[in-house]
Design a protein around this motif. Structure first.
Motif, short mmCIF file in Angstrom:
data_model
loop_
_atom_site.label_atom_id
_atom_site.label_comp_id
_atom_site.label_asym_id
_atom_site.label_seq_id
_atom_site.Cartn_x
_atom_site.Cartn_y
_atom_site.Cartn_z
N MET A 1 -13.02 44.10 -103.73
CA MET A 1 -13.48 43.00 -102.87
C MET A 1 -12.88 43.12 -101.47
N ILE A 2 -13.70 42.88 -100.48
CA ILE A 2 -13.21 42.95 -99.10
C ILE A 2 -12.51 41.64 -98.73
N ASP A 34 -0.32 52.83 -107.32
CA ASP A 34 -0.84 53.67 -106.24
C ASP A 34 -2.26 53.23 -105.89
N GLY A 35 -2.72 53.67 -104.74
CA GLY A 35 -4.08 53.31 -104.38
C GLY A 35 -4.45 53.75 -102.98
N ILE A 36 -5.60 53.24 -102.53
CA ILE A 36 -6.14 53.54 -101.21
C ILE A 36 -6.38 52.21 -100.51
N TYR A 38 -8.54 50.74 -97.37
CA TYR A 38 -9.58 51.00 -96.38
C TYR A 38 -9.57 49.86 -95.36
N LEU A 98 -5.72 54.48 -95.49
CA LEU A 98 -4.28 54.63 -95.72
C LEU A 98 -4.01 54.85 -97.21
N LEU A 99 -2.95 55.57 -97.50
CA LEU A 99 -2.57 55.81 -98.89
C LEU A 99 -1.50 54.80 -99.31
N ILE A 100 -1.55 54.43 -100.57
CA ILE A 100 -0.55 53.50 -101.13
C ILE A 100 0.20 54.22 -102.25
N LYS A 129 -9.99 46.59 -97.66
CA LYS A 129 -10.33 46.78 -99.08
C LYS A 129 -9.26 47.64 -99.73
N MET A 131 -7.98 49.57 -103.16
CA MET A 131 -8.42 50.03 -104.47
C MET A 131 -7.28 50.74 -105.18
N GLU A 132 -7.05 50.37 -106.42
CA GLU A 132 -6.00 51.00 -107.22
C GLU A 132 -6.47 52.38 -107.69
N GLY A 133 -5.50 53.28 -107.86
CA GLY A 133 -5.91 54.57 -108.45
C GLY A 133 -5.16 55.73 -107.84
#
Lengths: 133, 133, 133
Positions: A1-2, A34-36, A38, A98-100, A129, A131-133
């Motif tokens: 979700m944004i 971890d995640g991304i 946006y 960005l990376l998480i 936004k 996103m986990e992963g």
């Protein structure tokens, strides 16, 4: 979700540090994973950049040099008087990815994430936004 | 899966609005969901940008100002006569990441997505990958 | 998971081809599948770009033209003598998102991925995250 973040600029050209706000959102949404992340600017005279967060003279040098290269007043066809801001927005770009890592933005030691206002002062928003992963 | 869109430019420097084409692909692939749309230009003298779609004088001002800063003919070493196009491509960037919300590109009111031709006229392609989530 | 690649630059301004290294990582991580490759530079005076890999005069022209537009020595406020490198980093950007198709980076025929050093020589690192899908 944004998620949409509200940003209020106070000058014509201004770099606003949004790093803390983004990290807060990540804390809520993915905690320690971890995640991304946006980021997207839905405006045509604003942008995003990542640069030094420690010494504020860096962002002043960036803004000043950009304005020397792309002056506010020149022989532009667009009648709204903000063609320079449109050009700067395209050069800096509307999005960042960005990376998480372990729940933290994987930024370098000196990096901050900036919302770049090129035609303020205005009320802006930023789409985020995560996103986990 | 990557979809490839064919793009035919008709001038040396030209910004081609590809927003409608991308939205059509999204309509077919994810209908009303959320997601991410990755765009990638597999060329070294073309790029992508997001900027104003309403007044065409904005894209003319961008192209004209870029060409004043980075002229077509200068003291370049590369012998193909298109070093300016390579430099502009690096400044604008080969990729964009767009957000999709309820089946629609989450663009701002005035934004359009442009394929930036800097060394046309040529036949180009654009890689598009849409992911739900 | 983020992998970190070590990069050692040998000049102040230098474009280092990292395409092969990234492809090697993809070979190990996803073999023949599709996916996305996220690249992120955790430094404020370095960046990423994608441009011609065949003729080395292209990267020389990019570096030379950038330095003409944004000189090393000018009336900068930042006292470390590397404001030009910060500005170039913002113009080129800290991140790239590449597509992977059948286990291969979906690059164009002439494209290479470059780590852009603007304030070397230094020891740098690059964050790489590969996701299948």
């Amino acid at each position: 979700m944004i998620k949409y973040m509200e940003i209020k600029s106070s000058k014509r050209s201004e770099f606003i540090d949004i790093t803390g706000h983004i990290q807060n959102l990540i804390d809520k949404e993915i905690s320690t994973g971890d995640g991304i992340c946006y980021l997207y600017v839905p405006h045509t005279t604003a942008a995003l950049t990542i640069n030094e967060g420690a010494d504020p003279s860096v962002k002043r040098d960036i803004v000043t040099t950009l304005t020397e290269l792309i002056p506010h007043v020149a022989n532009y066809q667009h009648m709204e008087g903000n063609s320079d801001a449109h050009i700067k927005a395209s050069l800096f770009g509307s999005s960042e990815v960005l990376l998480i890592e372990n729940g933290r933005l994987a930024l370098g030691t000196w990096q901050a994430v900036y919302f770049c206002e090129f035609d303020g002062p205005r009320e802006r928003k930023l789409a985020i936004k995560i996103m986990e992963g």
